[in-house]
Design a protein around this motif. Structure first.
Motif, PDB file in Angstrom:
ATOM      1  N   ILE A  87       0.903  -1.246   0.069  1.00  0.00           N
ATOM      2  CA  ILE A  87       0.144   0.064  -0.035  1.00  0.00           C
ATOM      3  C   ILE A  87       1.063   1.047   0.044  1.00  0.00           C
ATOM      4  CG2 ILE A  87      -1.810   1.078   1.266  1.00  0.00           C
ATOM      5  CD1 ILE A  87      -2.832  -1.436   0.054  1.00  0.00           C
ATOM      6  N   GLN A  89       1.513   5.682  -0.623  1.00  0.00           N
ATOM      7  CA  GLN A  89       0.867   7.114  -1.015  1.00  0.00           C
ATOM      8  C   GLN A  89       1.658   7.368  -1.934  1.00  0.00           C
ATOM      9  OE1 GLN A  89       0.491   9.742   2.158  1.00  0.00           O
ATOM     10  NE2 GLN A  89      -0.194  11.268   0.734  1.00  0.00           N
ATOM     11  N   VAL A 121      -4.990   2.203 -13.788  1.00  0.00           N
ATOM     12  CA  VAL A 121      -5.862   3.134 -12.514  1.00  0.00           C
ATOM     13  C   VAL A 121      -5.136   4.245 -12.695  1.00  0.00           C
ATOM     14  CG1 VAL A 121      -5.913   3.303 -10.094  1.00  0.00           C
ATOM     15  CG2 VAL A 121      -5.798   0.966 -11.007  1.00  0.00           C
ATOM     16  N   LEU A 123      -4.981   8.250 -11.095  1.00  0.00           N
ATOM     17  CA  LEU A 123      -5.679   9.095 -10.106  1.00  0.00           C
ATOM     18  C   LEU A 123      -5.464  10.518 -10.760  1.00  0.00           C
ATOM     19  CD1 LEU A 123      -3.381   8.018  -7.243  1.00  0.00           C
ATOM     20  CD2 LEU A 123      -5.829   7.625  -7.415  1.00  0.00           C
ATOM     21  N   GLY A 141      -2.615  10.170  -3.659  1.00  0.00           N
ATOM     22  CA  GLY A 141      -3.783   9.482  -3.423  1.00  0.00           C
ATOM     23  C   GLY A 141      -2.998   7.980  -2.775  1.00  0.00           C
ATOM     24  N   THR A 142      -3.623   7.106  -2.219  1.00  0.00           N
ATOM     25  CA  THR A 142      -3.208   5.964  -1.641  1.00  0.00           C
ATOM     26  C   THR A 142      -3.809   5.025  -2.178  1.00  0.00           C
ATOM     27  OG1 THR A 142      -3.048   7.230   0.684  1.00  0.00           O
ATOM     28  CG2 THR A 142      -3.071   4.742   0.568  1.00  0.00           C
ATOM     29  N   LEU A 143      -2.964   3.841  -2.710  1.00  0.00           N
ATOM     30  CA  LEU A 143      -3.762   2.793  -3.417  1.00  0.00           C
ATOM     31  C   LEU A 143      -2.601   1.459  -3.381  1.00  0.00           C
ATOM     32  CD1 LEU A 143      -2.697   2.772  -7.011  1.00  0.00           C
ATOM     33  CD2 LEU A 143      -2.628   5.114  -5.708  1.00  0.00           C
ATOM     34  N   GLU A 144      -2.980   0.319  -3.606  1.00  0.00           N
ATOM     35  CA  GLU A 144      -2.178  -0.755  -3.458  1.00  0.00           C
ATOM     36  C   GLU A 144      -1.308  -0.847  -4.912  1.00  0.00           C
ATOM     37  OE1 GLU A 144      -2.588  -5.489  -3.863  1.00  0.00           O
ATOM     38  OE2 GLU A 144      -4.226  -4.614  -3.279  1.00  0.00           O
ATOM     39  N   ASP A 149       4.041  -3.288 -11.743  1.00  0.00           N
ATOM     40  CA  ASP A 149       3.065  -2.085 -12.157  1.00  0.00           C
ATOM     41  C   ASP A 149       4.147  -0.834 -12.608  1.00  0.00           C
ATOM     42  OD1 ASP A 149       0.883  -3.374 -11.188  1.00  0.00           O
ATOM     43  OD2 ASP A 149       0.501  -1.929  -9.548  1.00  0.00           O
ATOM     44  N   TRP A 180       7.009   8.812  -3.214  1.00  0.00           N
ATOM     45  CA  TRP A 180       6.152   7.800  -3.103  1.00  0.00           C
ATOM     46  C   TRP A 180       6.604   7.437  -1.696  1.00  0.00           C
ATOM     47  CZ3 TRP A 180       8.951   3.632  -1.459  1.00  0.00           C
ATOM     48  CH2 TRP A 180      10.142   3.268  -2.033  1.00  0.00           C
TER      49      TRP A 180
END
Length: 186
Positions: A87, A89, A121, A123, A141-144, A149, A180
């Protein structure tokens, strides 16, 4: 907690040491659960990048000296490759200088794009900017993120003529960055 081969101890959150002028301590705990400082990195541009009409991926070529560049790598350019699942940010900050750009469509869009095989994905941050005006934006944003990737920062706009510049570093002011933080490894 004590640090081996030293006179340093930590008792109830208090550091006891003879001299701390050259020592950085990152050990702490809450309810006897050790705290580990987050892993993070910040990349920036050293030169300006002209952008015109359409979507432009922003290039980054330098990491700050304190960055851990092993979990998300960048060989220089616009593609960052995730090396470890987790996870995260993510944050994109940029400064745009109008230069000779003329626009009638005031809407500007910036995005952080994550490509995972055939899926994507995005943002997005959008803003309306009056014609021929310098501006700066920051969003996060915060995501997996998963291993392999590809992460890229992009700006989209429609210009009537000319181009504007995404500002590179000036002294200690980085102006345009991708940052990040690994919040939780998976």
């Amino acid at each position: 907690i004590s640090v081996p081969n030293s006179n340093i101890t930590v008792v109830n959150g208090e550091v006891n040491a003879p001299k701390l002028s050259t020592l950085a301590l990152y050990v702490s705990s809450v309810n006897n659960v050790p705290y580990v400082a987050p892993t993070l990195a910040q990349w920036y541009k050293t030169t300006d990048q002209a952008i015109g009409t359409g979507a432009t991926f922003i290039t980054f070529n330098t990491a700050t000296s304190w960055s851990d560049t092993s979990l998300i790598t960048n060989p220089g350019g616009s593609n960052f490759t995730v090396q470890r699942n987790g996870i995260y940010q993510v944050e994109f900050s940029y400064t745009s200088v109008a230069s000779n750009a003329v626009w009638t469509n005031l809407y500007k869009q910036a995005s952080i794009n994550i490509d995972r095989g055939g899926d994507q994905v995005v943002l997005i941050d959008g803003v309306s900017i009056p014609a021929a005006q310098n501006y700066g934006r920051v969003f996060s944003g915060t995501l997996e993120l998963q291993s392999n990737d590809i992460v890229r920062c992009r700006i989209s706009q429609t210009l009537t003529s000319g181009s504007n510049n995404i500002l590179g570093a000036v002294g200690y002011d980085y102006n345009t960055t991708f940052t990040w933080t690994l919040i939780k490894p998976l």
